[in-house]
Design a protein around this motif. Structure first.
Motif, PDB file in Angstrom:
ATOM      1  N   GLN A  27       0.828  -1.203   0.000  1.00 13.59           N
ATOM      2  CA  GLN A  27       0.000   0.000   0.000  1.00 13.59           C
ATOM      3  C   GLN A  27       0.866   1.257   0.000  1.00 13.59           C
ATOM      4  N   ARG A  28       1.867   1.280   0.848  1.00 13.94           N
ATOM      5  CA  ARG A  28       2.749   2.452   0.905  1.00 13.94           C
ATOM      6  C   ARG A  28       3.577   2.585  -0.367  1.00 13.94           C
ATOM      7  N   GLY A  29       4.029   1.480  -0.895  1.00 13.08           N
ATOM      8  CA  GLY A  29       4.788   1.514  -2.146  1.00 13.08           C
ATOM      9  C   GLY A  29       3.960   2.096  -3.282  1.00 13.08           C
ATOM     10  N   LEU A  30       2.702   1.691  -3.363  1.00 13.30           N
ATOM     11  CA  LEU A  30       1.818   2.231  -4.400  1.00 13.30           C
ATOM     12  C   LEU A  30       1.595   3.730  -4.220  1.00 13.30           C
ATOM     13  N   LEU A  31       1.470   4.165  -2.980  1.00 13.85           N
ATOM     14  CA  LEU A  31       1.288   5.602  -2.724  1.00 13.85           C
ATOM     15  C   LEU A  31       2.522   6.396  -3.140  1.00 13.85           C
ATOM     16  N   VAL A  32       3.694   5.851  -2.859  1.00 10.59           N
ATOM     17  CA  VAL A  32       4.940   6.545  -3.224  1.00 10.59           C
ATOM     18  C   VAL A  32       5.132   6.526  -4.734  1.00 10.59           C
ATOM     19  N   MET A  33       4.968   5.357  -5.338  1.00 16.18           N
ATOM     20  CA  MET A  33       5.196   5.235  -6.784  1.00 16.18           C
ATOM     21  C   MET A  33       4.211   6.072  -7.595  1.00 16.18           C
ATOM     22  N   SER A  34       2.997   6.243  -7.068  1.00 18.86           N
ATOM     23  CA  SER A  34       2.001   7.038  -7.792  1.00 18.86           C
ATOM     24  C   SER A  34       2.172   8.534  -7.536  1.00 18.86           C
ATOM     25  N   GLY A  35       3.109   8.897  -6.635  1.00 14.64           N
ATOM     26  CA  GLY A  35       3.356  10.303  -6.336  1.00 14.64           C
ATOM     27  C   GLY A  35       2.363  10.910  -5.369  1.00 14.64           C
ATOM     28  N   ARG A  36       1.513  10.075  -4.752  1.00 10.21           N
ATOM     29  CA  ARG A  36       0.513  10.592  -3.815  1.00 10.21           C
ATOM     30  C   ARG A  36       1.107  10.920  -2.450  1.00 10.21           C
ATOM     31  N   MET A  37       2.246  10.283  -2.132  1.00 13.46           N
ATOM     32  CA  MET A  37       2.932  10.571  -0.868  1.00 13.46           C
ATOM     33  C   MET A  37       4.432  10.463  -1.085  1.00 13.46           C
ATOM     34  N   LYS A  38       5.165  11.228  -0.316  1.00  7.52           N
ATOM     35  CA  LYS A  38       6.627  11.126  -0.357  1.00  7.52           C
ATOM     36  C   LYS A  38       7.051   9.947   0.514  1.00  7.52           C
ATOM     37  N   VAL A  39       8.171   9.374   0.166  1.00  8.09           N
ATOM     38  CA  VAL A  39       8.638   8.180   0.860  1.00  8.09           C
ATOM     39  C   VAL A  39       8.897   8.440   2.345  1.00  8.09           C
ATOM     40  N   ASN A  40       9.222   9.655   2.703  1.00  8.62           N
ATOM     41  CA  ASN A  40       9.511   9.969   4.109  1.00  8.62           C
ATOM     42  C   ASN A  40       8.373  10.715   4.793  1.00  8.62           C
ATOM     43  N   ALA A  41       7.170  10.621   4.241  1.00 10.45           N
ATOM     44  CA  ALA A  41       6.048  11.387   4.784  1.00 10.45           C
ATOM     45  C   ALA A  41       5.097  10.567   5.649  1.00 10.45           C
ATOM     46  N   PHE A  42       5.302   9.281   5.764  1.00 14.01           N
ATOM     47  CA  PHE A  42       4.354   8.438   6.487  1.00 14.01           C
ATOM     48  C   PHE A  42       4.491   8.607   7.999  1.00 14.01           C
ATOM     49  N   ALA A  43       3.371   8.890   8.650  1.00 19.56           N
ATOM     50  CA  ALA A  43       3.352   8.940  10.113  1.00 19.56           C
ATOM     51  C   ALA A  43       3.359   7.500  10.636  1.00 19.56           C
ATOM     52  N   ALA A  44       4.083   7.279  11.701  1.00 23.88           N
ATOM     53  CA  ALA A  44       4.206   5.923  12.250  1.00 23.88           C
ATOM     54  C   ALA A  44       2.852   5.324  12.634  1.00 23.88           C
ATOM     55  N   ASP A  45       1.925   6.167  13.055  1.00 25.81           N
ATOM     56  CA  ASP A  45       0.613   5.667  13.468  1.00 25.81           C
ATOM     57  C   ASP A  45      -0.376   5.574  12.308  1.00 25.81           C
ATOM     58  N   GLY A  46       0.062   5.922  11.106  1.00 24.94           N
ATOM     59  CA  GLY A  46      -0.796   5.833   9.932  1.00 24.94           C
ATOM     60  C   GLY A  46      -1.812   6.951   9.806  1.00 24.94           C
ATOM     61  N   SER A  47      -1.729   7.930  10.684  1.00 25.29           N
ATOM     62  CA  SER A  47      -2.745   8.987  10.716  1.00 25.29           C
ATOM     63  C   SER A  47      -2.797   9.820   9.442  1.00 25.29           C
ATOM     64  N   ASN A  48      -1.715   9.891   8.699  1.00 20.08           N
ATOM     65  CA  ASN A  48      -1.733  10.685   7.474  1.00 20.08           C
ATOM     66  C   ASN A  48      -1.810   9.815   6.214  1.00 20.08           C
ATOM     67  N   THR A  49      -2.101   8.539   6.396  1.00 21.58           N
ATOM     68  CA  THR A  49      -2.250   7.647   5.258  1.00 21.58           C
ATOM     69  C   THR A  49      -3.617   7.882   4.631  1.00 21.58           C
ATOM     70  N   PRO A  50      -3.658   8.114   3.331  1.00 25.52           N
ATOM     71  CA  PRO A  50      -4.952   8.348   2.687  1.00 25.52           C
ATOM     72  C   PRO A  50      -5.862   7.124   2.786  1.00 25.52           C
ATOM     73  N   GLY A  51      -7.097   7.360   3.103  1.00 25.73           N
ATOM     74  CA  GLY A  51      -8.085   6.283   3.147  1.00 25.73           C
ATOM     75  C   GLY A  51      -8.146   5.581   4.483  1.00 25.73           C
ATOM     76  N   ALA A  52      -9.352   5.203   4.847  1.00 25.38           N
ATOM     77  CA  ALA A  52      -9.572   4.535   6.128  1.00 25.38           C
ATOM     78  C   ALA A  52      -8.900   3.166   6.180  1.00 25.38           C
ATOM     79  N   PHE A  53      -8.877   2.446   5.052  1.00 24.83           N
ATOM     80  CA  PHE A  53      -8.266   1.122   5.065  1.00 24.83           C
ATOM     81  C   PHE A  53      -6.794   1.192   5.440  1.00 24.83           C
ATOM     82  N   GLY A  54      -6.083   2.153   4.884  1.00 25.09           N
ATOM     83  CA  GLY A  54      -4.661   2.302   5.181  1.00 25.09           C
ATOM     84  C   GLY A  54      -4.412   2.539   6.655  1.00 25.09           C
ATOM     85  N   GLN A  55      -5.246   3.347   7.268  1.00 24.54           N
ATOM     86  CA  GLN A  55      -5.103   3.615   8.697  1.00 24.54           C
ATOM     87  C   GLN A  55      -5.433   2.385   9.523  1.00 24.54           C
ATOM     88  N   ARG A  56      -6.469   1.647   9.121  1.00 28.03           N
ATOM     89  CA  ARG A  56      -6.815   0.409   9.838  1.00 28.03           C
ATOM     90  C   ARG A  56      -5.706  -0.635   9.669  1.00 28.03           C
TER      91      ARG A  56
END
Length: 139
Positions: A27-56
């Motif tokens: 999921q994170r790889g797809l977000l980075v490769m699609s340019g939706r998130m930077k590789v160093n932008a992920f919050a450890a708790d998933g709070s800034n991950t797009p979509g409810a599934f990613g956070q769950r």
């Protein structure tokens, strides 16, 4: 050579945790490769991950990381000391409850889902406590 139920549950707990890691990496790889998130932008708790599934998914993985070592330690202790007769009967139930808890967590956070998830966790906790008491010869 066949695995004892305790050994199967131990491997199953690890395999389930690895599957959640692979889902998270994908999921994170797809977000980075699609340019939706930077590789160093992920919050450890998933709070800034797009979509409810990613956070769950982040939370389900974290829950495994927090709890599986407890189950693994007791199962390994039983295996190392030749006491799997105490853990074998409930080991498959523990594994099923762990998978159910994570799966429900991935599916929904509705009130009913949270109750089901709690019930699955409570089953795991009761099994762990029972094993600890039995392995310490307290019951």
């Amino acid at each position: 050579m066949s695995l004892s139920p305790s050994a199967f549950a131990l491997l199953g707990l690890v395999a389930w945790s690895v599957l959640l890691i692979l889902l998270l990496v994908n999921q994170r790889g797809l977000l980075v490769m699609s340019g939706r998130m930077k590789v160093n932008a992920f919050a450890a708790d998933g709070s800034n991950t797009p979509g409810a599934f990613g956070q769950r998914l982040v939370r389900a993985h974290a829950n495994c990381v927090e709890n599986v070592p407890l189950f693994a330690a007791v199962l390994l202790y039983a295996m190392a000391t030749g006491q799997t007769l105490l853990t074998d009967p409930l080991a498959p139930i523990l594994l099923a409850a762990r998978i159910a808890q994570s799966a429900v967590h991935l599916i929904s956070t509705s009130a009913l889902a949270v109750w089901i998830r709690f019930a699955a966790f409570f089953v795991q906790l009761l099994i762990l406590i029972w094993w600890l008491l039995r392995l310490a010869s307290l019951v």
